[in-house]
Design a protein around this motif. Structure first.
Motif, PDB file in Angstrom:
ATOM      1  N   UNK A  44       0.798  -1.230   0.000  1.00  0.00           N
ATOM      2  CA  UNK A  44       0.000   0.000   0.000  1.00  0.00           C
ATOM      3  C   UNK A  44       0.832   1.281   0.000  1.00  0.00           C
ATOM      4  N   UNK A  45       1.798   1.454   0.918  1.00  0.00           N
ATOM      5  CA  UNK A  45       2.533   2.726   0.902  1.00  0.00           C
ATOM      6  C   UNK A  45       3.362   2.930  -0.364  1.00  0.00           C
ATOM      7  N   UNK A  46       3.814   1.831  -0.983  1.00  0.00           N
ATOM      8  CA  UNK A  46       4.578   1.961  -2.214  1.00  0.00           C
ATOM      9  C   UNK A  46       3.663   2.336  -3.379  1.00  0.00           C
ATOM     10  N   UNK A  47       2.514   1.664  -3.476  1.00  0.00           N
ATOM     11  CA  UNK A  47       1.553   1.981  -4.534  1.00  0.00           C
ATOM     12  C   UNK A  47       1.015   3.400  -4.364  1.00  0.00           C
ATOM     13  N   UNK A  48       0.815   3.810  -3.118  1.00  0.00           N
ATOM     14  CA  UNK A  48       0.334   5.160  -2.843  1.00  0.00           C
ATOM     15  C   UNK A  48       1.345   6.205  -3.300  1.00  0.00           C
ATOM     16  N   UNK A  49       2.625   5.933  -3.035  1.00  0.00           N
ATOM     17  CA  UNK A  49       3.674   6.886  -3.443  1.00  0.00           C
ATOM     18  C   UNK A  49       3.743   7.005  -4.959  1.00  0.00           C
ATOM     19  N   UNK A  50       3.632   5.871  -5.662  1.00  0.00           N
ATOM     20  CA  UNK A  50       3.618   5.912  -7.127  1.00  0.00           C
ATOM     21  C   UNK A  50       2.386   6.666  -7.609  1.00  0.00           C
ATOM     22  N   UNK A  51       1.241   6.428  -6.969  1.00  0.00           N
ATOM     23  CA  UNK A  51       0.002   7.109  -7.348  1.00  0.00           C
ATOM     24  C   UNK A  51       0.136   8.623  -7.171  1.00  0.00           C
ATOM     25  N   UNK A  52       0.756   9.057  -6.087  1.00  0.00           N
ATOM     26  CA  UNK A  52       0.969  10.483  -5.858  1.00  0.00           C
ATOM     27  C   UNK A  52       1.797  11.095  -6.979  1.00  0.00           C
ATOM     28  N   UNK A  53       2.892  10.425  -7.329  1.00  0.00           N
ATOM     29  CA  UNK A  53       3.777  10.936  -8.368  1.00  0.00           C
ATOM     30  C   UNK A  53       3.084  10.921  -9.730  1.00  0.00           C
ATOM     31  N   UNK A  54       2.354   9.837 -10.002  1.00  0.00           N
ATOM     32  CA  UNK A  54       1.664   9.704 -11.276  1.00  0.00           C
ATOM     33  C   UNK A  54       0.603  10.796 -11.435  1.00  0.00           C
ATOM     34  N   UNK A  55      -0.169  11.045 -10.385  1.00  0.00           N
ATOM     35  CA  UNK A  55      -1.203  12.069 -10.446  1.00  0.00           C
ATOM     36  C   UNK A  55      -0.605  13.453 -10.669  1.00  0.00           C
ATOM     37  N   UNK A  56       0.561  13.693 -10.077  1.00  0.00           N
ATOM     38  CA  UNK A  56       1.208  15.000 -10.190  1.00  0.00           C
ATOM     39  C   UNK A  56       1.774  15.236 -11.592  1.00  0.00           C
ATOM     40  N   UNK A  57       2.285  14.181 -12.221  1.00  0.00           N
ATOM     41  CA  UNK A  57       2.993  14.356 -13.495  1.00  0.00           C
ATOM     42  C   UNK A  57       2.146  14.048 -14.726  1.00  0.00           C
ATOM     43  N   UNK A  58       1.094  13.228 -14.565  1.00  0.00           N
ATOM     44  CA  UNK A  58       0.328  12.812 -15.734  1.00  0.00           C
ATOM     45  C   UNK A  58      -0.793  13.771 -16.096  1.00  0.00           C
ATOM     46  N   UNK A  59      -1.273  14.484 -15.109  1.00  0.00           N
ATOM     47  CA  UNK A  59      -2.398  15.371 -15.349  1.00  0.00           C
ATOM     48  C   UNK A  59      -3.730  14.659 -15.392  1.00  0.00           C
ATOM     49  N   UNK A  60      -3.722  13.346 -15.188  1.00  0.00           N
ATOM     50  CA  UNK A  60      -4.958  12.575 -15.207  1.00  0.00           C
ATOM     51  C   UNK A  60      -5.567  12.442 -13.828  1.00  0.00           C
ATOM     52  N   UNK A  61      -6.599  11.597 -13.742  1.00  0.00           N
ATOM     53  CA  UNK A  61      -7.259  11.368 -12.459  1.00  0.00           C
ATOM     54  C   UNK A  61      -6.318  10.657 -11.496  1.00  0.00           C
ATOM     55  N   UNK A  62      -6.438  10.979 -10.222  1.00  0.00           N
ATOM     56  CA  UNK A  62      -5.601  10.336  -9.212  1.00  0.00           C
ATOM     57  C   UNK A  62      -5.980   8.875  -9.073  1.00  0.00           C
ATOM     58  N   UNK A  63      -5.009   7.961  -9.106  1.00  0.00           N
ATOM     59  CA  UNK A  63      -5.328   6.542  -8.890  1.00  0.00           C
ATOM     60  C   UNK A  63      -5.918   6.303  -7.501  1.00  0.00           C
ATOM     61  N   UNK A  64      -6.772   5.310  -7.433  1.00  0.00           N
ATOM     62  CA  UNK A  64      -7.375   4.884  -6.177  1.00  0.00           C
ATOM     63  C   UNK A  64      -6.601   3.671  -5.670  1.00  0.00           C
ATOM     64  N   UNK A  65      -6.099   3.746  -4.437  1.00  0.00           N
ATOM     65  CA  UNK A  65      -5.322   2.660  -3.845  1.00  0.00           C
ATOM     66  C   UNK A  65      -5.995   2.239  -2.549  1.00  0.00           C
ATOM     67  N   UNK A  66      -6.316   0.942  -2.432  1.00  0.00           N
ATOM     68  CA  UNK A  66      -7.015   0.435  -1.252  1.00  0.00           C
ATOM     69  C   UNK A  66      -6.159  -0.610  -0.547  1.00  0.00           C
TER      70      UNK A  66
END
Length: 355
Positions: A44-66
Motif C-alpha cells: 500500500x505505501x509503495x503503490x500510494x507513493x507511485x500514485x501520488x507521483x503519477x497524479x502530479x505528473x500525468x495530469x490525469x485522475x488520481x489513482x485509487x489505492x485500497x
C-alpha cells in the motif's frame, strides 16, 4: 506509516471516482476516471507513493489505492473484467493456483505478474522491551495451536511464557499481535517462519515426510487462545499497540519498522537481524518478494494504466536510491529489475502457478 502519509493516501482514494457499467466484457467496458489498485497493506505505501507521483505528473485522475489485504485484493481483482473490478492487485506473496483459477473462471485470462522488490517480516517489541533471539522452531513451538505431546499425540499448546519455549528467551508472557487470515503478511509468516520452524522438530518432520497435508495444517494453524491476536490489515496499528501493551510482540512488514524505529525494535531470528542488506541477500529467514498483478484486459481501456505500471518499475521509483526505497522498499538487484521491467513493458502474461 506516518499519519500524514495515511491522510494523503486517504485523499488519493477519495479523489478517484469510478464509472459503473453493467457490461463486464473486455470489449464493451466503459473507462473509469482513474486507475484502481487494491490489496496488500505492505505494498500500500509503495503503490500510494507511485500514485501520488503519477497524479502530479500525468495530469490525469488520481489513482485509487485500497489496503484490504493480499487475499482481499486478489479476490476483488479476480471477480471479472470491467470498471467494477480493480486494474491491479497488490500482493505481499505470490498468487496462489486457486486464485489464478478463480480469475480464469471469471474471465480474467491475461494476468501480468511483476515483482517490485523485497520486504521482510519482522518480529518486533517496544524499544524499552526485552530482547529476543528466536530460533525458527521457537516460532512454531510458541505460536502453533497444537504441539507434540506424549506418545506421538498432539495437544493444545500449553506454553504461556517464552522461556518455556526456549530457556534462552525472556521469562515473558507469549502475546503476539499480527495480521489476519486475509493478509499476505500472515501467509508469508506461515510459509517462511512457522512451516520451516516446524520442520526442525523431529515429530513434525516425520509427519511432513508421511502426510504433507496434515503437516501443513499443523504448521499453518496459529493459536486461538488470545496468544496470537489478529489486529487488522493496518500494520501501523500493530506498531502503535506495542507501545501501549508492554511485553507484547508484533509481526509486520520491514517497511513499517523503518518508519517507527523511534518506538519499536526488531528481534533477531537465528542470530540475523532484518535489514535492507539481509533481506536483499536472503540471509534473514523471513525475507519475501512483493508483487503487483496487472489485468492486461484493462490496458488501453483504463486511462494511464500502462504508464502507471511503467512508472512503478522505473529506475526513479523501484531502482536503488529511488523514491520507493525511501519508503522502505528493498530494491531488486539491477539484473532482476531489468528483467521485471521487461515484463512490465511487454505486459507478458504469467503462467499458472504450481499447485
Amino acid at each position: 506509516m506516518t499519519r500524514p502519509l495515511l491522510a494523503a493516501a486517504s485523499a488519493i482514494a477519495l479523489l478517484a471516482v469510478g464509472a459503473c457499467g453493467n457490461d463486464q466484457s473486455a470489449g464493451n467496458q466503459t473507462a473509469r476516471a482513474g486507475i484502481w489498485a487494491a490489496g496488500s497493506s505492505t505494498v500500500f505505501p509503495f503503490a500510494t507513493r507511485v500514485a501520488e507521483n503519477f497524479a502530479r505528473t500525468s495530469g490525469g485522475a488520481a489513482p485509487r489505492v485500497e489496503s484490504i489485504g493480499t487475499g482481499g485484493g486478489i479476490k476483488e481483482f479476480c471477480k471479472g473484467v470491467g470498471p467494477n473490478t480493480p486494474d491491479i492487485a497488490n500482493a505481499s506473496r505470490p498468487m496462489k493456483a486457486s486464485e489464478f483459477e478463480l480469475c480464469r473462471t471469471n474471465g480474467v485470462t491475461d494476468i501480468v505478474e511483476i515483482k517490485i522488490g523485497f520486504d521482510g517480516i519482522v518480529i518486533a517489541t517496544a524499544r524499552t522491551g526485552a530482547s529476543f533471539n528466536f530460533r525458527l522452531q521457537d516460532l512454531y513451538t510458541g505460536l502453533a495451536r497444537e504441539v507434540p505431546g506424549a506418545n506421538g499425540t498432539f495437544v493444545a499448546n500449553p506454553a504461556t511464557t517464552w522461556n518455556q519455549v526456549n530457556p534462552a528467551l525472556p521469562n515473558q508472557r507469549i502475546q503476539v499481535y499480527g495480521p489476519p487470515p486475509t493478509s499476505g503478511t500472515r501467509d508469508a509468516f506461515l510459509e517462511l517462519g512457522m512451516a520451516p520452524g516446524a520442520q526442525l522438530i523431529p515429530a513434525l518432520k516425520a509427519i511432513k515426510d508421511a502426510d504433507g497435508d496434515r503437516f501443513e495444517t499443523l504448521a499453518h494453524t496459529l493459536r486461538e487462545d488470545n496468544v496470537w491476536v489478529d489486529s487488522g490489515e493496518n500494520d501501523n496499528a500493530i506498531v502503535q499497540t506495542l507501545s501501549r501493551t508492554p511485553g507484547s510482540l508484533g509481526v509486520f512488514g520491514f517497511s513499517f519498522l523503518e518508519q517507527n524505529l523511534d518506538t519499536v525494535k526488531p528481534e533477531t531470528i537465528d542470530g540475523v537481524a532484518p535489514s535492507a542488506g539481509t533481506i536483499a541477500d536472503g540471509s534473514y529467514p523471513l525475507a519475501r518478494s512483493l508483487y503487483i498483478y496487472v489485468k492486461k484486459q484493462h490496458v488501453g481501456v483504463t486511462p494511464g494504466l500502462e504508464q502507471f505500471v511503467l512508472e512503478f518499475m522505473s529506475e526513479a521509483a523501484a531502482g536503488r536510491g529511488g523514491y520507493l526505497q525511501d519508503r522502505g522498499l528493498v530494491p531488486l538487484p539491477a539484473d532482476q529489475l531489468t528483467a521485471q521491467r521487461a515484463v512490465a513493458t511487454a505486459l507478458t502474461p504469467m503462467t499458472a502457478p504450481a499447485k
